[in-house]
Design a protein around this motif. Structure first.
Motif, mmCIF file in Angstrom:
data_model
loop_
_atom_site.group_PDB
_atom_site.id
_atom_site.type_symbol
_atom_site.label_atom_id
_atom_site.label_comp_id
_atom_site.label_asym_id
_atom_site.label_seq_id
_atom_site.Cartn_x
_atom_site.Cartn_y
_atom_site.Cartn_z
ATOM 1 N N ALA A 110 10.399 18.675 -17.509
ATOM 2 C CA ALA A 110 11.682 19.122 -18.037
ATOM 3 C C ALA A 110 12.357 18.121 -18.961
ATOM 4 N N PHE A 111 11.836 16.881 -19.046
ATOM 5 C CA PHE A 111 12.598 15.828 -19.713
ATOM 6 C C PHE A 111 11.794 15.081 -20.769
ATOM 7 N N ASP A 112 12.540 14.664 -21.802
ATOM 8 C CA ASP A 112 11.959 13.861 -22.867
ATOM 9 C C ASP A 112 11.986 12.375 -22.535
ATOM 10 N N GLY A 113 12.875 11.976 -21.626
ATOM 11 C CA GLY A 113 12.999 10.574 -21.262
ATOM 12 C C GLY A 113 13.470 10.412 -19.840
ATOM 13 N N ALA A 114 13.209 9.237 -19.287
ATOM 14 C CA ALA A 114 13.663 8.893 -17.934
ATOM 15 C C ALA A 114 14.147 7.449 -17.954
ATOM 16 N N VAL A 115 15.159 7.177 -17.151
ATOM 17 C CA VAL A 115 15.774 5.856 -17.127
ATOM 18 C C VAL A 115 15.823 5.329 -15.698
ATOM 19 N N LEU A 116 15.406 4.079 -15.545
ATOM 20 C CA LEU A 116 15.491 3.364 -14.273
ATOM 21 C C LEU A 116 16.148 2.018 -14.546
ATOM 22 N N SER A 117 17.290 1.770 -13.942
ATOM 23 C CA SER A 117 17.888 0.436 -14.077
ATOM 24 C C SER A 117 18.279 -0.062 -12.700
ATOM 25 N N LEU A 118 17.545 -1.090 -12.249
ATOM 26 C CA LEU A 118 17.752 -1.698 -10.932
ATOM 27 C C LEU A 118 17.629 -0.662 -9.829
ATOM 28 N N VAL A 119 16.517 0.076 -9.867
ATOM 29 C CA VAL A 119 16.289 1.186 -8.934
ATOM 30 C C VAL A 119 15.002 1.005 -8.130
ATOM 31 N N LEU A 120 13.910 0.615 -8.802
ATOM 32 C CA LEU A 120 12.621 0.571 -8.114
ATOM 33 C C LEU A 120 12.548 -0.508 -7.050
ATOM 34 N N CYS A 121 13.539 -1.391 -7.027
ATOM 35 C CA CYS A 121 13.608 -2.390 -5.956
ATOM 36 C C CYS A 121 13.973 -1.761 -4.621
ATOM 37 N N ASP B 284 9.246 4.256 -1.630
ATOM 38 C CA ASP B 284 7.842 4.224 -2.029
ATOM 39 C C ASP B 284 7.770 4.245 -3.553
ATOM 40 N N GLN B 285 7.429 3.120 -4.159
ATOM 41 C CA GLN B 285 7.373 3.045 -5.622
ATOM 42 C C GLN B 285 6.345 4.007 -6.206
ATOM 43 N N ALA B 286 5.178 4.101 -5.588
ATOM 44 C CA ALA B 286 4.123 4.953 -6.136
ATOM 45 C C ALA B 286 4.571 6.407 -6.168
ATOM 46 N N THR B 287 5.215 6.859 -5.093
ATOM 47 C CA THR B 287 5.690 8.240 -5.053
ATOM 48 C C THR B 287 6.788 8.467 -6.087
ATOM 49 N N ALA B 288 7.712 7.515 -6.212
ATOM 50 C CA ALA B 288 8.791 7.647 -7.189
ATOM 51 C C ALA B 288 8.241 7.720 -8.608
ATOM 52 N N LEU B 289 7.263 6.886 -8.915
ATOM 53 C CA LEU B 289 6.689 6.893 -10.260
ATOM 54 C C LEU B 289 5.858 8.147 -10.503
ATOM 55 N N ALA B 290 5.213 8.663 -9.466
ATOM 56 C CA ALA B 290 4.494 9.935 -9.606
ATOM 57 C C ALA B 290 5.471 11.070 -9.893
ATOM 58 N N GLU B 291 6.650 11.022 -9.287
ATOM 59 C CA GLU B 291 7.675 12.024 -9.575
ATOM 60 C C GLU B 291 8.117 11.945 -11.033
ATOM 61 N N LEU B 292 8.254 10.740 -11.568
ATOM 62 C CA LEU B 292 8.622 10.612 -12.973
ATOM 63 C C LEU B 292 7.521 11.136 -13.877
ATOM 64 N N GLN B 293 6.275 10.927 -13.506
ATOM 65 C CA GLN B 293 5.170 11.531 -14.246
ATOM 66 C C GLN B 293 5.296 13.057 -14.230
ATOM 67 N N ARG B 294 5.694 13.588 -13.101
ATOM 68 C CA ARG B 294 5.812 15.053 -12.953
ATOM 69 C C ARG B 294 6.894 15.632 -13.847
ATOM 70 N N VAL B 295 8.058 14.974 -13.917
ATOM 71 C CA VAL B 295 9.215 15.584 -14.583
ATOM 72 C C VAL B 295 9.273 15.268 -16.080
ATOM 73 N N LEU C 142 12.628 14.265 -6.730
ATOM 74 C CA LEU C 142 13.632 14.587 -7.737
ATOM 75 C C LEU C 142 13.905 16.092 -7.761
ATOM 76 N N PRO C 143 15.177 16.485 -7.762
ATOM 77 C CA PRO C 143 15.530 17.916 -7.692
ATOM 78 C C PRO C 143 15.533 18.569 -9.076
ATOM 79 N N VAL C 144 14.449 18.387 -9.822
ATOM 80 C CA VAL C 144 14.343 18.916 -11.182
ATOM 81 C C VAL C 144 12.941 19.472 -11.397
ATOM 82 N N ALA C 145 12.800 20.283 -12.460
ATOM 83 C CA ALA C 145 11.553 21.003 -12.705
ATOM 84 C C ALA C 145 10.487 20.114 -13.347
ATOM 85 N N ASP C 146 9.257 20.554 -13.234
ATOM 86 C CA ASP C 146 8.136 19.863 -13.875
ATOM 87 C C ASP C 146 8.320 19.836 -15.390
#
Length: 209
Positions: A101-112, A116-127, A95-99
Motif C-alpha cells: 500500500a505504500f511508496d515509503g516507510a519510516v523508522l526513527s528510533l524504533v527497531l531498538c 522481533d526485528q525480523a518480523t517487523a522488517l518482514a511486515e515492512l516488506q509486505r506493506v 501493521l494494520p495496513v494492506a499489502d
C-alpha cells in the motif's frame, strides 16, 4: 494474556514527550524524510515530531503507534501537520495496513524496541510496493568491544529495556535490515547523545526489491 495494556508505558511516555524533540535534530529529521513522495507509513511514530518535516510530495502518512499516551500526542501533531496524517494503533510486527500500500516507510528510533526485528522488517516488506523506500534512523551496537560489551550487559540485565519501554542498545540493526531482503543504499554511521551517554547510530535508506 497479552492485550492493549502490553504497550501501555505511561512513565516512559511522559519522559519521551519531553525528550523526543531533542532525540533527533530538525536537520536530521528533514534529511531522513527528504525525497519521499506518495503514501508513507511511519512505524513507531511516538509523539509525531516527524510530521512537520515531511516534504509536500508526500500525499498521506499512516502513523502507527502502539503506546496510547504517545498516540494522543501524535494526534495533536497530526492535526497541525501540513500533509494528511492518520494516527492508528498497531505494532511493527503486525501493521494494520494492506499489502503493497505504500511508496515509503519510516523508522526513527524504533527497531531498538520492537519484540522481533525480523518480523517487523518482514511486515515492512509486505506493506511497501516494489521499489519502495525504507528510511531509517536507529541506534545500534558499537563496533569496539568494550562499549559493545557494556551495551550487551545493559540489555541482558534488563535495566535498559525496563527504563526504555523495551529499548535495547546492543542490536545489529543494519545487519537485520540487510538480512530481511532490503537493498541497502546510502547510509552513514555516527555517534549521537550527550557526552558519555552518546551511542552509535545509523541513518540511511534501503529499498524493497
Amino acid at each position: 494474556m497479552a492485550g492493549p495494556q502490553t504497550h501501555d508505558h505511561p512513565l516512559f511516555a511522559r519522559f519521551w514527550k519531553l525528550a523526543a524533540p531533542g532525540a533527533m535534530s530538525g536537520r536530521d529529521r528533514t534529511e531522513l524524510l527528504a525525497g519521499l513522495r506518495g503514501e508513507v507509513v511511519e512505524v513507531g511514530a511516538g509523539t509525531g515530531v516527524n510530521f512537520a518535516h515531511y516534504p509536500p510530495e508526500v500525499t498521506r502518512v499512516v502513523a502507527v503507534e502502539p503506546e496510547p499516551h504517545l498516540r494522543v500526542e501524535a494526534e495533536k501533531h497530526a492535526a497541525r501537520a501540513a500533509i494528511p496524517v492518520e494516527v492508528v494503533d498497531g505494532t511493527a510486527e503486525e501493521l494494520p495496513v494492506a499489502d503493497g500500500a505504500f511508496d515509503g516507510a519510516v523508522l526513527s528510533l524504533v527497531l531498538c524496541s520492537v519484540t522481533d526485528q525480523a518480523t517487523a522488517l518482514a511486515e515492512l516488506q509486505r506493506v511497501l510496493r516494489p521499489g519502495g523506500e525504507l528510511r531509517f534512523y536507529e541506534h545500534v551496537i558499537a563496533h569496539r568491544e568494550r562499549p559493545a560489551a557494556l551495551q550487551r550487559w545493559l540489555d541482558s540485565s534488563g535495566i535498559w529495556p525496563h527504563l526504555g519501554a523495551g529499548c535495547h542498545v546492543a542490536r545489529d540493526t543494519l545487519g537485520a535490515i540487510e538480512r530481511s531482503g532490503f537493498a541497502l543504499g546510502e547510509h552513514r554511521r555516527f555517534m549521537s547523545g550527550l557526552g558519555p551517554f552518546a551511542l552509535p547510530h545509523i541513518a540511511g535508506v534501503a529499498t524493497r526489491r
